[in-house]
Design a protein around this motif. Structure first.
Motif, PDB file in Angstrom:
ATOM      1  N   ASN A  31      28.072 -59.795 -21.833  1.00 54.16           N
ATOM      2  CA  ASN A  31      26.936 -59.337 -22.630  1.00 54.16           C
ATOM      3  C   ASN A  31      26.149 -58.278 -21.858  1.00 54.16           C
ATOM      4  O   ASN A  31      26.181 -58.227 -20.625  1.00 54.16           O
ATOM      5  CB  ASN A  31      26.026 -60.521 -22.966  1.00 54.16           C
ATOM      6  CG  ASN A  31      25.055 -60.216 -24.086  1.00 54.16           C
ATOM      7  OD1 ASN A  31      25.250 -59.276 -24.861  1.00 54.16           O
ATOM      8  ND2 ASN A  31      23.998 -61.002 -24.198  1.00 54.16           N
ATOM      9  N   ASN A  32      25.442 -57.436 -22.628  1.00 52.18           N
ATOM     10  CA  ASN A  32      24.599 -56.387 -22.046  1.00 52.18           C
ATOM     11  C   ASN A  32      25.398 -55.485 -21.105  1.00 52.18           C
ATOM     12  O   ASN A  32      24.964 -55.168 -19.993  1.00 52.18           O
ATOM     13  CB  ASN A  32      23.401 -57.001 -21.312  1.00 52.18           C
ATOM     14  CG  ASN A  32      22.507 -57.796 -22.244  1.00 52.18           C
ATOM     15  OD1 ASN A  32      22.250 -57.384 -23.377  1.00 52.18           O
ATOM     16  ND2 ASN A  32      22.042 -58.948 -21.781  1.00 52.18           N
ATOM     17  N   ILE A  33      26.566 -55.073 -21.571  1.00 49.81           N
ATOM     18  CA  ILE A  33      27.423 -54.181 -20.799  1.00 49.81           C
ATOM     19  C   ILE A  33      27.940 -53.077 -21.715  1.00 49.81           C
ATOM     20  O   ILE A  33      28.001 -53.230 -22.936  1.00 49.81           O
ATOM     21  CB  ILE A  33      28.623 -54.921 -20.174  1.00 49.81           C
ATOM     22  CG1 ILE A  33      29.448 -55.620 -21.268  1.00 49.81           C
ATOM     23  CG2 ILE A  33      28.185 -55.906 -19.115  1.00 49.81           C
ATOM     24  CD1 ILE A  33      30.772 -56.140 -20.778  1.00 49.81           C
ATOM     25  N   VAL A  34      28.315 -51.973 -21.114  1.00 47.36           N
ATOM     26  CA  VAL A  34      28.978 -50.885 -21.834  1.00 47.36           C
ATOM     27  C   VAL A  34      30.446 -50.912 -21.427  1.00 47.36           C
ATOM     28  O   VAL A  34      30.767 -50.667 -20.262  1.00 47.36           O
ATOM     29  CB  VAL A  34      28.354 -49.524 -21.499  1.00 47.36           C
ATOM     30  CG1 VAL A  34      29.111 -48.405 -22.213  1.00 47.36           C
ATOM     31  CG2 VAL A  34      26.877 -49.501 -21.875  1.00 47.36           C
ATOM     32  N   PRO A  35      31.351 -51.244 -22.346  1.00 48.39           N
ATOM     33  CA  PRO A  35      32.765 -51.316 -21.964  1.00 48.39           C
ATOM     34  C   PRO A  35      33.321 -49.953 -21.599  1.00 48.39           C
ATOM     35  O   PRO A  35      32.806 -48.914 -22.028  1.00 48.39           O
ATOM     36  CB  PRO A  35      33.443 -51.879 -23.227  1.00 48.39           C
ATOM     37  CG  PRO A  35      32.510 -51.567 -24.345  1.00 48.39           C
ATOM     38  CD  PRO A  35      31.130 -51.576 -23.766  1.00 48.39           C
ATOM     39  N   ASP A  36      34.367 -49.975 -20.806  1.00 46.87           N
ATOM     40  CA  ASP A  36      35.058 -48.753 -20.400  1.00 46.87           C
ATOM     41  C   ASP A  36      36.046 -48.370 -21.501  1.00 46.87           C
ATOM     42  O   ASP A  36      37.027 -49.076 -21.738  1.00 46.87           O
ATOM     43  CB  ASP A  36      35.781 -49.006 -19.073  1.00 46.87           C
ATOM     44  CG  ASP A  36      36.519 -47.782 -18.574  1.00 46.87           C
ATOM     45  OD1 ASP A  36      36.042 -46.659 -18.830  1.00 46.87           O
ATOM     46  OD2 ASP A  36      37.575 -47.951 -17.934  1.00 46.87           O
ATOM     47  N   PHE A  37      35.790 -47.255 -22.172  1.00 48.50           N
ATOM     48  CA  PHE A  37      36.595 -46.856 -23.325  1.00 48.50           C
ATOM     49  C   PHE A  37      37.832 -46.064 -22.903  1.00 48.50           C
ATOM     50  O   PHE A  37      37.824 -45.338 -21.906  1.00 48.50           O
ATOM     51  CB  PHE A  37      35.765 -46.012 -24.292  1.00 48.50           C
ATOM     52  CG  PHE A  37      34.943 -46.825 -25.252  1.00 48.50           C
ATOM     53  CD1 PHE A  37      35.356 -47.001 -26.558  1.00 48.50           C
ATOM     54  CD2 PHE A  37      33.759 -47.423 -24.840  1.00 48.50           C
ATOM     55  CE1 PHE A  37      34.607 -47.751 -27.448  1.00 48.50           C
ATOM     56  CE2 PHE A  37      32.996 -48.174 -25.718  1.00 48.50           C
ATOM     57  CZ  PHE A  37      33.421 -48.343 -27.029  1.00 48.50           C
ATOM     58  N   ALA A  38      38.874 -46.183 -23.738  1.00 49.99           N
ATOM     59  CA  ALA A  38      40.112 -45.444 -23.499  1.00 49.99           C
ATOM     60  C   ALA A  38      40.036 -44.024 -24.028  1.00 49.99           C
ATOM     61  O   ALA A  38      40.866 -43.182 -23.668  1.00 49.99           O
ATOM     62  CB  ALA A  38      41.288 -46.173 -24.147  1.00 49.99           C
ATOM     63  N   ASN A  39      39.064 -43.751 -24.902  1.00 48.17           N
ATOM     64  CA  ASN A  39      38.894 -42.411 -25.460  1.00 48.17           C
ATOM     65  C   ASN A  39      37.412 -42.108 -25.596  1.00 48.17           C
ATOM     66  O   ASN A  39      36.559 -42.948 -25.262  1.00 48.17           O
ATOM     67  CB  ASN A  39      39.616 -42.276 -26.807  1.00 48.17           C
ATOM     68  CG  ASN A  39      39.124 -43.277 -27.841  1.00 48.17           C
ATOM     69  OD1 ASN A  39      38.552 -44.316 -27.510  1.00 48.17           O
ATOM     70  ND2 ASN A  39      39.344 -42.979 -29.114  1.00 48.17           N
ATOM     71  N   SER A  40      37.097 -40.930 -26.088  1.00 47.43           N
ATOM     72  CA  SER A  40      35.697 -40.513 -26.202  1.00 47.43           C
ATOM     73  C   SER A  40      35.010 -41.255 -27.346  1.00 47.43           C
ATOM     74  O   SER A  40      35.609 -41.493 -28.404  1.00 47.43           O
ATOM     75  CB  SER A  40      35.609 -39.006 -26.446  1.00 47.43           C
ATOM     76  OG  SER A  40      36.179 -38.288 -25.377  1.00 47.43           O
ATOM     77  N   ILE A  41      33.741 -41.605 -27.146  1.00 45.63           N
ATOM     78  CA  ILE A  41      32.977 -42.287 -28.183  1.00 45.63           C
ATOM     79  C   ILE A  41      32.253 -41.269 -29.054  1.00 45.63           C
ATOM     80  O   ILE A  41      31.977 -40.148 -28.630  1.00 45.63           O
ATOM     81  CB  ILE A  41      31.973 -43.287 -27.571  1.00 45.63           C
ATOM     82  CG1 ILE A  41      31.025 -42.578 -26.596  1.00 45.63           C
ATOM     83  CG2 ILE A  41      32.711 -44.423 -26.881  1.00 45.63           C
ATOM     84  CD1 ILE A  41      29.955 -43.487 -26.020  1.00 45.63           C
ATOM     85  N   ARG A  42      31.956 -41.675 -30.299  1.00 43.02           N
ATOM     86  CA  ARG A  42      31.310 -40.766 -31.255  1.00 43.02           C
ATOM     87  C   ARG A  42      29.823 -40.606 -30.971  1.00 43.02           C
ATOM     88  O   ARG A  42      29.276 -39.512 -31.052  1.00 43.02           O
ATOM     89  CB  ARG A  42      31.463 -41.301 -32.684  1.00 43.02           C
ATOM     90  CG  ARG A  42      32.842 -41.276 -33.246  1.00 43.02           C
ATOM     91  CD  ARG A  42      32.861 -41.948 -34.610  1.00 43.02           C
ATOM     92  NE  ARG A  42      32.156 -41.170 -35.623  1.00 43.02           N
ATOM     93  CZ  ARG A  42      31.750 -41.663 -36.784  1.00 43.02           C
ATOM     94  NH1 ARG A  42      31.945 -42.942 -37.065  1.00 43.02           N
ATOM     95  NH2 ARG A  42      31.142 -40.893 -37.663  1.00 43.02           N
ATOM     96  N   PHE A  43      29.174 -41.718 -30.689  1.00 45.52           N
ATOM     97  CA  PHE A  43      27.727 -41.721 -30.542  1.00 45.52           C
ATOM     98  C   PHE A  43      27.358 -42.164 -29.126  1.00 45.52           C
ATOM     99  O   PHE A  43      28.224 -42.349 -28.280  1.00 45.52           O
ATOM    100  CB  PHE A  43      27.097 -42.641 -31.596  1.00 45.52           C
ATOM    101  CG  PHE A  43      27.540 -42.339 -33.001  1.00 45.52           C
ATOM    102  CD1 PHE A  43      27.184 -41.150 -33.616  1.00 45.52           C
ATOM    103  CD2 PHE A  43      28.334 -43.230 -33.706  1.00 45.52           C
ATOM    104  CE1 PHE A  43      27.601 -40.856 -34.910  1.00 45.52           C
ATOM    105  CE2 PHE A  43      28.755 -42.953 -34.999  1.00 45.52           C
ATOM    106  CZ  PHE A  43      28.391 -41.759 -35.606  1.00 45.52           C
ATOM    107  N   SER A  44      26.086 -42.349 -28.878  1.00 47.73           N
ATOM    108  CA  SER A  44      25.641 -42.740 -27.541  1.00 47.73           C
ATOM    109  C   SER A  44      25.305 -44.228 -27.510  1.00 47.73           C
ATOM    110  O   SER A  44      25.177 -44.876 -28.549  1.00 47.73           O
ATOM    111  CB  SER A  44      24.410 -41.921 -27.135  1.00 47.73           C
ATOM    112  OG  SER A  44      23.346 -42.156 -28.043  1.00 47.73           O
ATOM    113  N   THR A  45      25.180 -44.769 -26.314  1.00 45.85           N
ATOM    114  CA  THR A  45      24.691 -46.135 -26.099  1.00 45.85           C
ATOM    115  C   THR A  45      25.570 -47.176 -26.785  1.00 45.85           C
ATOM    116  O   THR A  45      25.145 -47.858 -27.719  1.00 45.85           O
ATOM    117  CB  THR A  45      23.228 -46.288 -26.580  1.00 45.85           C
ATOM    118  OG1 THR A  45      22.478 -45.151 -26.189  1.00 45.85           O
ATOM    119  CG2 THR A  45      22.602 -47.538 -25.972  1.00 45.85           C
TER     120      THR A  45
END
Length: 281
Positions: free
Chosen positions: A40-54
């Motif tokens: 919880n309260n984490i930002v996962p490490d994405f495999a590609n670029s995200i559309r929005f922020s946060t």
């Protein structure tokens, strides 16, 4: 004294042998398994670029977020989804939403891979609806949403696996989630399985929208996949998450005034559980 020296040499020899066995067979203490930094309260490490922020995962104890999002083989006749198991390495599933809010701004896929094969490849094409974010947290008008037939078209490999804060590839048998209101802890990737998996968090670039009529795929996100590199009986399990810019309750009252990931598909229990597992033949 000589006896003590022989005893010390024997102890050192045993320790060295143990280290050699660990190195040869890859045996590590359980605590050494690389995990996500938290549930919880984490930002996962994405495999590609995200559309929005946060894109922070943000569960709260008074809101479980496992009742609205589903994975289904048929978004029209089975929108609540099911426990789906397939032996086909290529196929299609849908991420659906049956919540009273009628939409989810953005869908994130989680592919969990229990294979150590370095030649693994997962090809994904995601299609669905897109719209400009509303500043009030209400669903956009149907006339303001557009269907994108290939919002995501990409291939993912072991180099894209999620990493933790120590830059290690995460390898675990749970996903960020909650079991219900006030019930926290490790939430399984697939109920009944203890297999550790590498994780791929993938931005689909589309959301779910069930606030109108005559919508393609009933407003769901269509995911076409093709998997290669799995050995027999190895699996890839697909789960889903939903991100929203703002969130209101069904009655219109403001629930969250900040962006966050607060929904995932329920994988435990006997009602409205859904997940998609592919097992190599």
């Amino acid at each position: 004294m000589e006896k003590q020296k022989r005893s010390m040499r024997k102890s050192i020899g045993i320790a060295v042998t143990a280290l050699l066995v660990i190195a040869a067979f890859g045996i590590l203490p359980a605590s050494a398994t690389p995990l996500m930094d938290d549930w919880n309260n984490i930002v996962p490490d994405f495999a590609n670029s995200i559309r929005f922020s946060t894109y922070e995962i943000n569960w709260t104890l008074d809101y479980d977020g496992i009742n609205a999002l589903h994975i289904s083989y048929d978004p029209v006749n089975a929108p609540a989804g099911d426990i789906n198991e397939s032996g086909n390495l290529a196929g299609t599933f849908y991420v659906t939403d049956t919540g009273g809010r009628k939409f989810q701004d953005d869908i994130v896929l989680l592919a969990a891979v229990n294979s150590t094969n370095e030649e693994i490849s997962i090809k994904l094409n995601c299609s669905g609806y897109q719209w400009d974010l509303t500043g009030e947290g209400f669903a956009p008008p149907q006339d303001d949403v557009d269907f994108n037939y290939s919002a995501l078209n990409g291939s993912f490999s072991n180099s894209d696996y999620a990493k933790n804060g120590d830059e290690d590839d995460v390898f675990q048998n749970w996903k960020p989630g909650v079991h219900g209101i006030g019930d926290v802890g490790d939430y399984p990737i697939f109920d009944g399985s203890s297999d550790n998996c590498y994780l791929l968090f993938v931005e689909s670039n589309v959301g779910t929208f069930n606030n109108g009529t005559s919508l393609l795929n009933n407003g769901s996100v269509r995911v076409d996949y093709s998997i290669s590199g799995l050995d027999s009986d190895e699996t890839v399990v697909f789960n889903a998450y939903a991100w929203n810019n703002m969130t209101r309750k069904t009655n219109g009252a403001l629930k969250f005034d900040n962006p966050g990931i607060r929904w995932t598909n329920n994988v435990t229990g006997t009602t409205e559980s859904s997940v998609w597992r592919v097992t190599a033949p």
